[in-house]
Design an enzyme around this catalytic site. Structure first.
Site, mmCIF file in Angstrom:
data_model
loop_
_atom_site.group_PDB
_atom_site.id
_atom_site.type_symbol
_atom_site.label_atom_id
_atom_site.label_comp_id
_atom_site.label_asym_id
_atom_site.label_seq_id
_atom_site.Cartn_x
_atom_site.Cartn_y
_atom_site.Cartn_z
ATOM 1 N N GLU A 1 44.688 -9.215 1.315
ATOM 2 C CA GLU A 1 43.804 -8.097 0.731
ATOM 3 C C GLU A 1 44.057 -8.460 -0.775
ATOM 4 O O GLU A 1 43.026 -8.732 -1.692
ATOM 5 C CB GLU A 1 44.337 -6.813 1.365
ATOM 6 C CG GLU A 1 43.314 -5.832 1.700
ATOM 7 C CD GLU A 1 43.702 -4.664 1.790
ATOM 8 O OE1 GLU A 1 43.854 -2.960 1.903
ATOM 9 O OE2 GLU A 1 44.798 -4.749 2.248
ATOM 10 N N GLU B 1 53.817 1.279 1.893
ATOM 11 C CA GLU B 1 52.945 1.621 2.326
ATOM 12 C C GLU B 1 53.193 3.048 3.143
ATOM 13 O O GLU B 1 52.521 3.662 2.997
ATOM 14 C CB GLU B 1 51.879 0.424 2.273
ATOM 15 C CG GLU B 1 50.365 1.167 2.643
ATOM 16 C CD GLU B 1 49.716 -0.629 3.557
ATOM 17 O OE1 GLU B 1 48.150 0.008 3.472
ATOM 18 O OE2 GLU B 1 50.005 -1.173 3.558
#
Length: 720
Positions: free
Chosen positions: A102, A369
């Site tokens: 990503e 995260e």
């Protein structure tokens, strides 16, 4: 084999074929980078040593300009994790993560971390470039995108909470660096974005305002509030920021226009999301965001709802990335930095320090995260995401107390305001040293509490440090010591967990510390002995509370850069007949300013502080006086009113303790701990000579639904 499953399709593998150079060979990948914690080396000819594999910390060239450290080690580790994670997510654009397939410029992550990044690093050139990229991707209709550059993921137009990065970064860059040029350059782009949002919300209404993500990843099992709610919040915030930008560049017509849009939007927001005394679904985020804007119809009720919600969660979050940014700031703004500090220092789930205290995987060195990363699958589970790093801004703003006057930019008119007496007298935090490098030079604040009661905590296999401070005398008594799983906190009081406590705890601490100004203790089972056969805690801790031979005192060291001025707040603690000195020169005595100290032009008394006006220079402030009257503990049962008063001529100055709830550990947590207790009593009593407090659920907006449980109201206070 190391686990690479959460990297998804990212190969994260370098293959190098040795060419046989007897002098040695070096290989560094040039066209990629890897985010990793552990590396695996296979096929090495021989036995590798630590010198054979070197890790290079790669990031965009931004200089570290902020520094902050604490007497409490867990906060130092959180700050390290924020700075380390922020650096590794600065790769030409502010990325979401540095390791999986990503690594993109997600705007939500960028706006949430902007204030933090600007306090820790010189981000001027970096953000100037990123703002240009945002504008390059901006559509002719004013739309910005979720990801910049706009590739692979996200949407156009961005979720309003993600698109908020455009006005947010422009405004924060102006506030920290004082760069009016950046506002002028991007004013048109920001205005086009806000105008697009206005057209969309005019069409849909606030309740159905478009959105995609909302308060992303709250800690399970907490629910996520409506994304329409968070989108509408960011629309109002964007209007406010745009109006402020218009004022800065002298566009008074636009300043009035967007201020009016904001004013007309507030009742629409409340009509859409506020009913029956709560916003949306009533989680912490839905209380925090309206409080941040100051738009709640019933401020007292919303504050109590927030505090009681936090208490019902065991002084933990139920917030996602948006609520987490604002909850710490709001708690300090409503005078509850003590609650925010308890959340910041918590080592249990969900919290920042849980990430290096959970005992399920290696201690975190960057931010996760997900609050519950070890319990989730690999699909979306990065161990290096900066979106929860906003807490570092709160460290500088509310623990070091470094901020600036409302009309100031670039810290030309700074404010140094350390935490209130709840922190300075009754917390695990006894010193903070913080500094930022401004365009004028270094601005710093360093405060130390000496003497009185001192608390310290440390986890197993670390070192506990206990100190009475530079003016606190020596350690005269150990009031509490437990190695295992102690409960409670410094302010409310520590409690033994009999199932996980080493009986030798007090003896070990007394032997090491009594009679000394400071001491260090290795927190190791070999020293304390096992904490009991029933102890199941994977991470054991030592908590200590000590009494020093000297009374509590406070010292504040400040450095103010050239060509700037500052408003310095010195807390009166629990003193009356207060005297404030700078070095050996008195600047406040007998209730008034005493001229004569170089660089100091005035001082006034404001609430429980002496506020000093100072020019550039270095200062050492200390406070002394006569100890205020401390009451005994008063209590009454639910259904009765507690009448308390101060001696003749005195009034309530500080509520040392206030608690409304049950005392049975088996009762529901929302019945045992009412988070609003102290706030309600302070609101009713401070500044008065007497007050009456009704011990009732309605008085404290209690979340306890049981009417049969026996509740008790307990209060102790200072008078001056």
């Amino acid at each position: 084999m190391i686990d690479t499953s959460n990297l998804r399709s990212a190969k994260a593998t370098d293959v190098y074929i040795l060419k046989g150079n007897s002098a040695g060979e070096y290989y560094t990948p040039r066209f990629t980078y890897h985010g990793f914690r552990f590396a695996e080396l296979t096929g090495y000819p021989g036995t590798p040593t630590a010198d054979d594999l070197v890790s290079i910390h790669l990031y965009s060239s931004v200089k570290k300009t902020g520094s902050i450290s604490f007497s409490y080690g867990e906060l130092n580790q959180i700050q390290h994790n924020v700075q380390y994670g922020q650096q590794s997510n600065l790769m030409s654009v502010p990325t979401d993560c540095d390791q999986r397939d990503e690594r993109l410029g997600w705007m939500g992550d960028a706006q949430l971390s902007a204030a933090e990044a600007l306090h820790n690093f010189d981000m001027g050139s970096f953000y100037t470039n990123f703002l240009q990229l945002i504008r390059d991707d901006q559509g002719t209709d004013g739309s910005v995108t979720d990801v910049v550059p706009f590739v692979r993921y996200g949407s156009r137009p961005a979720d309003p909470a993600w698109g908020a990065a455009y006005p947010m970064i422009v405004w924060e860059l102006y506030l920290v660096n004082g760069d009016v040029g950046i506002v002028r350059e991007h004013y048109g782009g920001v205005k086009a974005w806000i105008d697009l949002l206005t057209s969309k919300i005019d069409s849909s209404g606030f309740a159905n305002f478009y959105c995609y993500y909302g308060d992303w990843v709250p800690p399970p099992p907490a629910p996520r509030c409506s994304c329409h709610f968070t989108a509408a919040f960011y629309y109002l915030l964007g209007l406010s920021q745009l109006s402020d930008m218009a004022k800065v560049i002298g566009n008074n017509a636009d300043a009035t226009k967007y201020s009016s849009l904001y004013a007309s939007g507030v009742p629409k927001f409340n009509q859409a999301f506020y009913s029956n005394g709560k916003y949306d679904i009533g989680v912490q985020t839905t209380n925090v965001l309206p409080l941040y804007l100051g738009i709640t119809p019933n401020m007292t009720l919303t504050v109590n709802n927030l505090l009681n919600s936090i208490a019902a969660q065991g002084t933990h979050f139920d917030t996602g990335i948006i609520g987490t940014k604002y909850i710490m700031l709001v708690l300090s703004d409503i005078g509850r930095t003590d609650v925010a500090l308890k959340m910041a220092t918590s080592v249990t789930y969900p919290s920042w320090a849980y990430e290096f205290n959970q005992g399920l995987e290696a201690d975190a060195t960057t931010l996760w995260e997900l609050w519950d990363s070890p319990r989730e699958g690999p699909g979306m589970n990065s161990r290096n995401h900066i979106m929860f790093g906003s807490v570092s801004h709160w460290f500088y703003r509310n623990l070091a107390g470094i901020t600036q006057a409302p009309s100031s930019a670039g810290f030309s008119n700074s404010v140094i305001a350390p935490p209130d007496a709840n922190i300075l007298l009754n917390s695990v935090l006894t010193s903070v040293q913080g500094s930022i490098t401004t365009q004028y030079g270094v601005l710093s604040s360093s405060w130390t509490r000496s003497g009185g009661s001192q608390c310290s905590e440390a986890r197993q296999y670390s070192t506990l440090k206990l100190s009475c401070g530079p003016n606190g005398g020596s350690i005269s008594k150990i009031e509490f010591a437990s190695f295992g799983s102690p409960l409670g906190d410094c302010e409310s009081g520590y409690l033994l967990d009999d199932t996980c406590h080493s009986p030798s705890s007090r003896y070990v601490v007394e032997s090491a510390c009594l009679g000394k100004e400071e001491c260090e203790i290795e927190v190791h089972p070999a020293i304390f002995g096992p904490p009991g056969p029933e102890c199941s805690s994977p991470v054991r801790r030592l908590h200590v509370k000590a009494l020093c031979s000297a009374a509590a005192s406070f010292q504040l060291d400040v450095t103010i850069p050239v060509n700037t001025k500052s408003e310095v707040h010195v807390n009166k603690l629990t003193y009356t007949n207060v005297v404030v000195t700078e070095g050996s020169t008195t600047v406040w005595s007998n209730g008034k300013y005493v001229p004569g100290a170089p660089g100091i032009t005035d001082a006034v008394e404001r609430n429980n502080e002496i506020v000093i006006s100072a020019g550039s220079g270095s200062y050492k402030f200390s406070v002394s006086g006569t100890q205020q009257f401390l009451s005994e503990e008063f209590k009454t049962t639910a259904g009765n009113s507690l009448h308390v008063n101060c001696p003749t001529g005195l009034s309530f100055s500080h509520i040392k303790m206030a608690s409304y709830g049950t005392e049975d550990p088996a009762d529901p947590i929302e019945c045992r701990f009412t988070g609003s207790s102290k706030h309600v009593v302070e609101t009713l009593c401070l500044g008065k000579s007497s007050c009456s407090i009704l011990a009732a659920d309605s008085q404290f907006d209690s979340l306890c639904t049981s009417k049969e449980l026996k509740k008790l109201l307990r209060v102790q206070y200072y008078c001056s």
